[in-house]
Design a protein around this motif. Structure first.
Motif, PDB file in Angstrom:
ATOM      1  N   ASP A   1       0.827  -1.209   0.000  1.00 10.89           N
ATOM      2  CA  ASP A   1       0.000   0.000   0.000  1.00 10.89           C
ATOM      3  C   ASP A   1       0.860   1.257   0.000  1.00 10.89           C
ATOM      4  N   GLU A   2       1.937   1.273   0.782  1.00 13.60           N
ATOM      5  CA  GLU A   2       2.847   2.418   0.800  1.00 13.60           C
ATOM      6  C   GLU A   2       3.479   2.637  -0.576  1.00 13.60           C
ATOM      7  N   PHE A   3       3.893   1.539  -1.212  1.00 14.23           N
ATOM      8  CA  PHE A   3       4.518   1.632  -2.528  1.00 14.23           C
ATOM      9  C   PHE A   3       3.520   2.158  -3.562  1.00 14.23           C
ATOM     10  N   LYS A   4       2.285   1.628  -3.548  1.00 13.39           N
ATOM     11  CA  LYS A   4       1.263   2.076  -4.490  1.00 13.39           C
ATOM     12  C   LYS A   4       0.996   3.570  -4.326  1.00 13.39           C
ATOM     13  N   GLN A   5       0.919   4.021  -3.087  1.00  9.66           N
ATOM     14  CA  GLN A   5       0.694   5.437  -2.823  1.00  9.66           C
ATOM     15  C   GLN A   5       1.848   6.278  -3.354  1.00  9.66           C
ATOM     16  N   PHE A   6       3.067   5.827  -3.098  1.00 12.60           N
ATOM     17  CA  PHE A   6       4.266   6.528  -3.545  1.00 12.60           C
ATOM     18  C   PHE A   6       4.283   6.660  -5.070  1.00 12.60           C
ATOM     19  N   ILE A   7       4.035   5.560  -5.776  1.00  6.84           N
ATOM     20  CA  ILE A   7       4.066   5.560  -7.241  1.00  6.84           C
ATOM     21  C   ILE A   7       2.897   6.367  -7.817  1.00  6.84           C
ATOM     22  N   SER A   8       1.702   6.193  -7.262  1.00  7.09           N
ATOM     23  CA  SER A   8       0.535   6.883  -7.825  1.00  7.09           C
ATOM     24  C   SER A   8       0.600   8.389  -7.617  1.00  7.09           C
ATOM     25  N   ASN A   9       1.378   8.859  -6.644  1.00 11.48           N
ATOM     26  CA  ASN A   9       1.571  10.301  -6.458  1.00 11.48           C
ATOM     27  C   ASN A   9       2.463  10.893  -7.545  1.00 11.48           C
ATOM     28  N   ARG A  10       3.217  10.050  -8.230  1.00  9.02           N
ATOM     29  CA  ARG A  10       4.171  10.526  -9.220  1.00  9.02           C
ATOM     30  C   ARG A  10       3.807  10.170 -10.653  1.00  9.02           C
ATOM     31  N   TYR A  11       3.066   9.070 -10.838  1.00  5.91           N
ATOM     32  CA  TYR A  11       2.766   8.586 -12.179  1.00  5.91           C
ATOM     33  C   TYR A  11       1.301   8.185 -12.275  1.00  5.91           C
ATOM     34  N   SER A  12       0.799   8.194 -13.506  1.00  7.32           N
ATOM     35  CA  SER A  12      -0.533   7.666 -13.762  1.00  7.32           C
ATOM     36  C   SER A  12      -0.395   6.155 -13.915  1.00  7.32           C
ATOM     37  N   ILE A  13      -1.023   5.402 -13.039  1.00  3.64           N
ATOM     38  CA  ILE A  13      -0.856   3.952 -13.066  1.00  3.64           C
ATOM     39  C   ILE A  13      -2.208   3.253 -13.042  1.00  3.64           C
ATOM     40  N   LYS A  14      -2.196   2.009 -13.526  1.00  3.18           N
ATOM     41  CA  LYS A  14      -3.363   1.132 -13.445  1.00  3.18           C
ATOM     42  C   LYS A  14      -3.020   0.022 -12.470  1.00  3.18           C
ATOM     43  N   MET A  15      -3.986  -0.361 -11.657  1.00 11.19           N
ATOM     44  CA  MET A  15      -3.792  -1.464 -10.721  1.00 11.19           C
ATOM     45  C   MET A  15      -4.883  -2.495 -10.974  1.00 11.19           C
ATOM     46  N   PRO A  16      -4.590  -3.459 -11.856  1.00 13.47           N
ATOM     47  CA  PRO A  16      -5.630  -4.404 -12.262  1.00 13.47           C
ATOM     48  C   PRO A  16      -5.995  -5.446 -11.200  1.00 13.47           C
ATOM     49  N   GLY A  17      -5.262  -5.526 -10.108  1.00 11.16           N
ATOM     50  CA  GLY A  17      -5.589  -6.509  -9.084  1.00 11.16           C
ATOM     51  C   GLY A  17      -4.621  -7.668  -9.094  1.00 11.16           C
ATOM     52  N   GLU A  18      -5.113  -8.808  -8.668  1.00  9.95           N
ATOM     53  CA  GLU A  18      -4.256  -9.979  -8.548  1.00  9.95           C
ATOM     54  C   GLU A  18      -3.758 -10.424  -9.923  1.00  9.95           C
ATOM     55  N   VAL A  19      -2.486 -10.698 -10.002  1.00 16.01           N
ATOM     56  CA  VAL A  19      -1.856 -11.069 -11.267  1.00 16.01           C
ATOM     57  C   VAL A  19      -2.033 -12.562 -11.527  1.00 16.01           C
ATOM     58  N   THR A  20      -2.265 -12.899 -12.795  1.00 16.82           N
ATOM     59  CA  THR A  20      -2.335 -14.310 -13.187  1.00 16.82           C
ATOM     60  C   THR A  20      -1.231 -14.673 -14.181  1.00 16.82           C
ATOM     61  N   ARG A  21      -0.629 -13.631 -14.796  1.00 21.23           N
ATOM     62  CA  ARG A  21       0.465 -13.882 -15.741  1.00 21.23           C
ATOM     63  C   ARG A  21       1.379 -12.671 -15.778  1.00 21.23           C
ATOM     64  N   PHE A  22       2.687 -12.913 -15.737  1.00 22.93           N
ATOM     65  CA  PHE A  22       3.676 -11.840 -15.780  1.00 22.93           C
ATOM     66  C   PHE A  22       4.923 -12.377 -16.461  1.00 22.93           C
ATOM     67  N   CYS A  23       5.372 -11.693 -17.493  1.00 20.36           N
ATOM     68  CA  CYS A  23       6.589 -12.092 -18.226  1.00 20.36           C
ATOM     69  C   CYS A  23       6.540 -13.558 -18.640  1.00 20.36           C
ATOM     70  N   TRP A  24       5.450 -13.956 -19.250  1.00 17.48           N
ATOM     71  CA  TRP A  24       5.274 -15.320 -19.777  1.00 17.48           C
ATOM     72  C   TRP A  24       5.250 -16.395 -18.688  1.00 17.48           C
ATOM     73  N   ILE A  25       5.010 -15.989 -17.463  1.00 19.98           N
ATOM     74  CA  ILE A  25       4.909 -16.940 -16.358  1.00 19.98           C
ATOM     75  C   ILE A  25       3.484 -16.877 -15.817  1.00 19.98           C
ATOM     76  N   ASP A  26       2.809 -18.040 -15.801  1.00 23.90           N
ATOM     77  CA  ASP A  26       1.477 -18.128 -15.212  1.00 23.90           C
ATOM     78  C   ASP A  26       1.629 -18.201 -13.695  1.00 23.90           C
ATOM     79  N   ILE A  27       0.787 -17.458 -12.984  1.00 27.03           N
ATOM     80  CA  ILE A  27       0.870 -17.405 -11.531  1.00 27.03           C
ATOM     81  C   ILE A  27      -0.483 -17.810 -10.957  1.00 27.03           C
TER      82      ILE A  27
END
Length: 82
Positions: free
Chosen positions: A35-61
């Motif tokens: 939560d601290e990291f999300k707040q820090f980043i969102s104060n500086r950049y426009s970001i999307k937070m889609p929720g729980e990840v199911t795939r990242f860099c060709w890796i299924d999670i």
């Protein structure tokens, strides 16, 4: 060549893992630190937070109650189709 960047900040009780690939960021660790990291980043950049990840860099999670499972089965199947 693929370059991944993993930044870790580990102290006795504080854990935060940030994995960056091009314009995607995967964050995991203690909920309060996330939560601290999300707040820090969102104060500086426009970001999307889609929720729980199911795939990242060709890796299924996949998450269960007791574990997190990483698999490249989908990626391998896609390669075999080519």
């Amino acid at each position: 060549m693929v370059n991944y960047f993993l930044q870790t900040n580990i102290k006795k009780r504080d854990q935060l893992y940030v994995l960056i690939y091009v314009d995607d960021i995967l964050v995991t660790g203690l909920e309060t630190k996330i939560d601290e990291f999300k707040q820090f980043i969102s104060n500086r950049y426009s970001i999307k937070m889609p929720g729980e990840v199911t795939r990242f860099c060709w890796i299924d999670i996949t998450r269960t109650t007791n574990e997190i499972i990483f698999s490249q089965e989908t990626y391998v199947q896609e390669l075999l189709k080519k």
